[in-house]
Design a protein around this motif. Sequence first.
Motif, mmCIF file in Angstrom:
data_model
loop_
_atom_site.group_PDB
_atom_site.id
_atom_site.type_symbol
_atom_site.label_atom_id
_atom_site.label_comp_id
_atom_site.label_asym_id
_atom_site.label_seq_id
_atom_site.Cartn_x
_atom_site.Cartn_y
_atom_site.Cartn_z
ATOM 1 N N SER A 197 21.913 -2.597 25.513
ATOM 2 C CA SER A 197 20.503 -2.559 25.859
ATOM 3 C C SER A 197 19.592 -2.565 24.633
ATOM 4 C CB SER A 197 20.216 -1.308 26.687
ATOM 5 O OG SER A 197 20.452 -0.156 25.918
ATOM 6 N N MET A 198 20.147 -2.669 23.445
ATOM 7 C CA MET A 198 19.326 -2.639 22.241
ATOM 8 C C MET A 198 19.447 -3.957 21.484
ATOM 9 S SD MET A 198 19.929 1.290 20.912
ATOM 10 C CE MET A 198 20.944 0.742 19.604
ATOM 11 N N GLY A 199 18.431 -4.289 20.735
ATOM 12 C CA GLY A 199 18.479 -5.449 19.866
ATOM 13 C C GLY A 199 18.315 -6.760 20.607
ATOM 14 N N ILE A 200 18.729 -7.824 19.964
ATOM 15 C CA ILE A 200 18.633 -9.161 20.533
ATOM 16 C C ILE A 200 19.825 -9.357 21.464
ATOM 17 C CG2 ILE A 200 18.604 -11.628 20.003
ATOM 18 C CD1 ILE A 200 17.561 -10.795 17.179
ATOM 19 N N PRO A 201 19.582 -9.638 22.748
ATOM 20 C CA PRO A 201 20.687 -9.765 23.692
ATOM 21 C C PRO A 201 21.737 -10.782 23.226
ATOM 22 C CG PRO A 201 18.598 -9.763 24.853
ATOM 23 C CD PRO A 201 18.281 -9.827 23.380
ATOM 24 N N LEU A 222 27.312 -13.590 16.794
ATOM 25 C CA LEU A 222 27.562 -13.493 15.365
ATOM 26 C C LEU A 222 29.029 -13.159 15.088
ATOM 27 C CD1 LEU A 222 25.929 -13.635 12.692
ATOM 28 C CD2 LEU A 222 25.714 -11.150 12.842
ATOM 29 N N SER A 223 29.579 -12.230 15.864
ATOM 30 C CA SER A 223 30.970 -11.818 15.691
ATOM 31 C C SER A 223 31.953 -12.934 16.008
ATOM 32 C CB SER A 223 31.286 -10.614 16.582
ATOM 33 O OG SER A 223 30.471 -9.541 16.244
ATOM 34 N N GLU A 224 31.645 -13.718 17.034
ATOM 35 C CA GLU A 224 32.530 -14.834 17.387
ATOM 36 C C GLU A 224 32.443 -15.957 16.363
ATOM 37 O OE1 GLU A 224 31.314 -15.788 21.351
ATOM 38 O OE2 GLU A 224 32.496 -14.149 22.230
ATOM 39 N N ARG A 225 31.251 -16.187 15.852
ATOM 40 C CA ARG A 225 31.061 -17.259 14.880
ATOM 41 C C ARG A 225 31.609 -16.889 13.498
ATOM 42 N NH1 ARG A 225 26.384 -21.513 14.805
ATOM 43 N NH2 ARG A 225 26.866 -22.525 12.866
ATOM 44 N N TYR A 226 31.471 -15.627 13.128
ATOM 45 C CA TYR A 226 31.922 -15.137 11.824
ATOM 46 C C TYR A 226 32.799 -13.906 12.022
ATOM 47 C CZ TYR A 226 27.995 -18.067 10.425
ATOM 48 O OH TYR A 226 27.128 -19.123 10.258
#
Length: 96
Positions: free
Chosen positions: A4-8, A14-18
């Motif tokens: 519920s926090m930050g950019i959905p 980001l984790s999947e890409r890097y």
Amino acid sequence: IAASMGIPKFFRWLSERYPLINQDVTHDTNMPEFDNLYLDMNGIIHPCTHGDDGAQFKLTEDQMFINIGKFIDELMKVVKPQQLLFLAVTCYRPTA
């Protein structure tokens, strides 16, 4: 909380890409040098001031600040920023 926090879905994307950004580090980890460390305090304040197992307990304000300080101290020992520690503290979401 994280959902519920930050950019959905940003952290997931980001984790999947890097995938190498998600690694466990300890004091023994061979870390590169960092000039700056930027911390989103929302992700630190909540776990340092509330129980994570759903148990009800009360911390004094002093205990909460001590817990937050200990957490930041541990991060500083591992990352060892050379120039800057930036603590970003924002308010809660209006719909929270």
